[in-house]
Design a protein around this motif. Sequence first.
Motif, PDB file in Angstrom:
ATOM      1  N   GLY A   1       0.790  -1.215   0.000  1.00 30.45           N
ATOM      2  CA  GLY A   1       0.000   0.000   0.000  1.00 30.45           C
ATOM      3  C   GLY A   1       0.823   1.266   0.000  1.00 30.45           C
ATOM      4  N   GLY A   2       2.105   1.130   0.227  1.00 28.39           N
ATOM      5  CA  GLY A   2       2.982   2.277   0.269  1.00 28.39           C
ATOM      6  C   GLY A   2       3.441   2.716  -1.108  1.00 28.39           C
ATOM      7  N   SER A   3       4.336   3.689  -1.114  1.00 26.56           N
ATOM      8  CA  SER A   3       4.810   4.279  -2.358  1.00 26.56           C
ATOM      9  C   SER A   3       6.323   4.400  -2.375  1.00 26.56           C
ATOM     10  CB  SER A   3       4.207   5.677  -2.555  1.00 26.56           C
ATOM     11  OG  SER A   3       2.801   5.638  -2.652  1.00 26.56           O
ATOM     12  N   LEU A   4       6.866   4.362  -3.561  1.00 28.76           N
ATOM     13  CA  LEU A   4       8.268   4.635  -3.804  1.00 28.76           C
ATOM     14  C   LEU A   4       8.388   5.398  -5.103  1.00 28.76           C
ATOM     15  CD1 LEU A   4      10.162   1.294  -3.019  1.00 28.76           C
ATOM     16  CD2 LEU A   4      10.377   3.444  -1.763  1.00 28.76           C
ATOM     17  N   ARG A   5       9.430   6.180  -5.207  1.00 26.55           N
ATOM     18  CA  ARG A   5       9.720   6.884  -6.443  1.00 26.55           C
ATOM     19  C   ARG A   5      11.138   6.551  -6.880  1.00 26.55           C
ATOM     20  NH1 ARG A   5      11.023  13.031  -7.993  1.00 26.55           N
ATOM     21  NH2 ARG A   5       9.861  13.194  -9.969  1.00 26.55           N
ATOM     22  N   LEU A   6      11.256   5.907  -8.019  1.00 26.10           N
ATOM     23  CA  LEU A   6      12.546   5.567  -8.578  1.00 26.10           C
ATOM     24  C   LEU A   6      13.001   6.649  -9.543  1.00 26.10           C
ATOM     25  CD1 LEU A   6      12.038   1.776  -9.423  1.00 26.10           C
ATOM     26  CD2 LEU A   6      12.715   2.825  -7.252  1.00 26.10           C
ATOM     27  N   SER A   7      14.294   6.892  -9.553  1.00 22.48           N
ATOM     28  CA  SER A   7      14.878   7.847 -10.473  1.00 22.48           C
ATOM     29  C   SER A   7      16.022   7.191 -11.222  1.00 22.48           C
ATOM     30  CB  SER A   7      15.410   9.083  -9.729  1.00 22.48           C
ATOM     31  OG  SER A   7      14.380   9.756  -9.049  1.00 22.48           O
ATOM     32  N   CYS A   8      16.209   7.599 -12.449  1.00 20.13           N
ATOM     33  CA  CYS A   8      17.319   7.115 -13.259  1.00 20.13           C
ATOM     34  C   CYS A   8      17.835   8.266 -14.096  1.00 20.13           C
ATOM     35  CB  CYS A   8      16.874   5.957 -14.151  1.00 20.13           C
ATOM     36  SG  CYS A   8      18.139   5.395 -15.317  1.00 20.13           S
ATOM     37  N   ALA A   9      19.069   8.639 -13.860  1.00 19.62           N
ATOM     38  CA  ALA A   9      19.698   9.721 -14.592  1.00 19.62           C
ATOM     39  C   ALA A   9      20.697   9.160 -15.592  1.00 19.62           C
ATOM     40  CB  ALA A   9      20.387  10.684 -13.633  1.00 19.62           C
ATOM     41  N   ALA A  10      20.547   9.547 -16.835  1.00 16.26           N
ATOM     42  CA  ALA A  10      21.454   9.120 -17.890  1.00 16.26           C
ATOM     43  C   ALA A  10      22.441  10.230 -18.198  1.00 16.26           C
ATOM     44  CB  ALA A  10      20.679   8.743 -19.147  1.00 16.26           C
ATOM     45  N   SER A  11      23.681   9.851 -18.384  1.00 16.31           N
ATOM     46  CA  SER A  11      24.703  10.818 -18.733  1.00 16.31           C
ATOM     47  C   SER A  11      25.599  10.247 -19.820  1.00 16.31           C
ATOM     48  CB  SER A  11      25.538  11.203 -17.506  1.00 16.31           C
ATOM     49  OG  SER A  11      26.204  10.075 -16.969  1.00 16.31           O
ATOM     50  N   GLY A  12      26.320  11.121 -20.497  1.00 12.05           N
ATOM     51  CA  GLY A  12      27.194  10.703 -21.570  1.00 12.05           C
ATOM     52  C   GLY A  12      26.625  11.075 -22.927  1.00 12.05           C
ATOM     53  N   SER A  13      27.052  10.350 -23.935  1.00 10.85           N
ATOM     54  CA  SER A  13      26.610  10.601 -25.300  1.00 10.85           C
ATOM     55  C   SER A  13      25.289   9.904 -25.548  1.00 10.85           C
ATOM     56  CB  SER A  13      27.674  10.126 -26.296  1.00 10.85           C
ATOM     57  OG  SER A  13      28.898  10.815 -26.099  1.00 10.85           O
ATOM     58  N   ILE A  14      24.230  10.571 -25.157  1.00 16.30           N
ATOM     59  CA  ILE A  14      22.899   9.989 -25.224  1.00 16.30           C
ATOM     60  C   ILE A  14      22.290  10.262 -26.593  1.00 16.30           C
ATOM     61  CG2 ILE A  14      20.619   9.926 -24.181  1.00 16.30           C
ATOM     62  CD1 ILE A  14      22.017  11.058 -21.625  1.00 16.30           C
ATOM     63  N   PHE A  15      21.929   9.207 -27.255  1.00 13.90           N
ATOM     64  CA  PHE A  15      21.332   9.332 -28.570  1.00 13.90           C
ATOM     65  C   PHE A  15      19.878   9.777 -28.461  1.00 13.90           C
ATOM     66  CE2 PHE A  15      19.470   5.344 -27.433  1.00 13.90           C
ATOM     67  CZ  PHE A  15      20.497   4.610 -26.871  1.00 13.90           C
ATOM     68  N   SER A  16      19.399  10.363 -29.513  1.00 12.60           N
ATOM     69  CA  SER A  16      18.031  10.865 -29.554  1.00 12.60           C
ATOM     70  C   SER A  16      17.492  10.753 -30.968  1.00 12.60           C
ATOM     71  CB  SER A  16      17.991  12.311 -29.061  1.00 12.60           C
ATOM     72  OG  SER A  16      16.669  12.790 -29.009  1.00 12.60           O
ATOM     73  N   PRO A  17      16.213  10.458 -31.165  1.00  9.89           N
ATOM     74  CA  PRO A  17      15.221  10.192 -30.114  1.00  9.89           C
ATOM     75  C   PRO A  17      15.449   8.858 -29.429  1.00  9.89           C
ATOM     76  CG  PRO A  17      14.274   9.736 -32.250  1.00  9.89           C
ATOM     77  CD  PRO A  17      15.628  10.346 -32.514  1.00  9.89           C
ATOM     78  N   ASN A  18      14.871   8.731 -28.265  1.00  9.44           N
ATOM     79  CA  ASN A  18      15.095   7.528 -27.492  1.00  9.44           C
ATOM     80  C   ASN A  18      13.881   7.222 -26.641  1.00  9.44           C
ATOM     81  OD1 ASN A  18      15.316   8.817 -24.767  1.00  9.44           O
ATOM     82  ND2 ASN A  18      17.174   9.735 -25.641  1.00  9.44           N
ATOM     83  N   ALA A  19      13.981   6.124 -25.935  1.00 10.78           N
ATOM     84  CA  ALA A  19      12.994   5.768 -24.929  1.00 10.78           C
ATOM     85  C   ALA A  19      13.732   5.339 -23.679  1.00 10.78           C
ATOM     86  CB  ALA A  19      12.082   4.649 -25.417  1.00 10.78           C
ATOM     87  N   MET A  20      13.204   5.697 -22.545  1.00 10.59           N
ATOM     88  CA  MET A  20      13.737   5.246 -21.278  1.00 10.59           C
ATOM     89  C   MET A  20      12.634   4.493 -20.555  1.00 10.59           C
ATOM     90  SD  MET A  20      16.024   8.525 -20.053  1.00 10.59           S
ATOM     91  CE  MET A  20      16.838   7.612 -18.726  1.00 10.59           C
ATOM     92  N   GLY A  21      13.016   3.407 -19.944  1.00 10.93           N
ATOM     93  CA  GLY A  21      12.005   2.588 -19.311  1.00 10.93           C
ATOM     94  C   GLY A  21      12.501   1.885 -18.075  1.00 10.93           C
ATOM     95  N   TRP A  22      11.555   1.270 -17.420  1.00 10.01           N
ATOM     96  CA  TRP A  22      11.829   0.478 -16.231  1.00 10.01           C
ATOM     97  C   TRP A  22      11.397  -0.959 -16.479  1.00 10.01           C
ATOM     98  CZ3 TRP A  22      14.593   2.330 -12.237  1.00 10.01           C
ATOM     99  CH2 TRP A  22      14.697   3.726 -12.121  1.00 10.01           C
ATOM    100  N   HIS A  23      12.292  -1.864 -16.189  1.00  8.53           N
ATOM    101  CA  HIS A  23      12.022  -3.292 -16.241  1.00  8.53           C
ATOM    102  C   HIS A  23      12.209  -3.864 -14.849  1.00  8.53           C
ATOM    103  CE1 HIS A  23      13.116  -2.093 -20.304  1.00  8.53           C
ATOM    104  NE2 HIS A  23      12.643  -3.235 -20.786  1.00  8.53           N
ATOM    105  N   ARG A  24      11.619  -4.993 -14.589  1.00  8.13           N
ATOM    106  CA  ARG A  24      11.816  -5.625 -13.293  1.00  8.13           C
ATOM    107  C   ARG A  24      11.962  -7.123 -13.460  1.00  8.13           C
ATOM    108  NH1 ARG A  24       5.817  -4.606 -10.579  1.00  8.13           N
ATOM    109  NH2 ARG A  24       4.667  -6.169 -11.829  1.00  8.13           N
ATOM    110  N   GLN A  25      12.664  -7.708 -12.518  1.00  9.74           N
ATOM    111  CA  GLN A  25      12.865  -9.138 -12.523  1.00  9.74           C
ATOM    112  C   GLN A  25      12.801  -9.662 -11.097  1.00  9.74           C
ATOM    113  OE1 GLN A  25      16.486 -10.532 -14.385  1.00  9.74           O
ATOM    114  NE2 GLN A  25      15.539 -12.502 -14.821  1.00  9.74           N
ATOM    115  N   ALA A  26      11.862 -10.546 -10.867  1.00 10.66           N
ATOM    116  CA  ALA A  26      11.734 -11.211  -9.587  1.00 10.66           C
ATOM    117  C   ALA A  26      12.471 -12.545  -9.659  1.00 10.66           C
ATOM    118  CB  ALA A  26      10.267 -11.432  -9.242  1.00 10.66           C
TER     119      ALA A  26
END
Length: 119
Positions: free
Chosen positions: A15-40
């Motif tokens: 029932g709680g909450s979390l906020r994940l952040s992901c910062a990309a740096s370097g030679s980032i190509f564009s256009p792009n997509a950023m996403g979150w994956h998970r593995q249990a």
Amino acid sequence: QVQLVESGGGLVQAGGSLRLSCAASGSIFSPNAMGWHRQAPGKQRELVARITSGGSTYYADSVKGRFTISRDNAKNTVYLQMNSLKPEDTAVYYCALSPLFSISNPSRWGQGTQVTVSS
């Protein structure tokens, strides 16, 4: 090189909450997509949510209405706001960067951050 730096994982009660952040740096190509994956443990990695540099979003059915993905293009940062967390959300969450040309094949990954939801 492109580096993805994640933060925000942790232990929360159902029932709680979390906020994940992901910062990309370097030679980032564009256009792009950023996403979150998970593995249990014992399960395949799955796409949770993804957002393009143009703002188009995708959510897995299991998280629709509970998770919100957003990004700050100026900071090359993607966020995942996770509300109403359930024990089945427990997994290692990975940030990923994909070229829009091949959106389903991320070319860069973060190291993963553990999200644990207790019952």
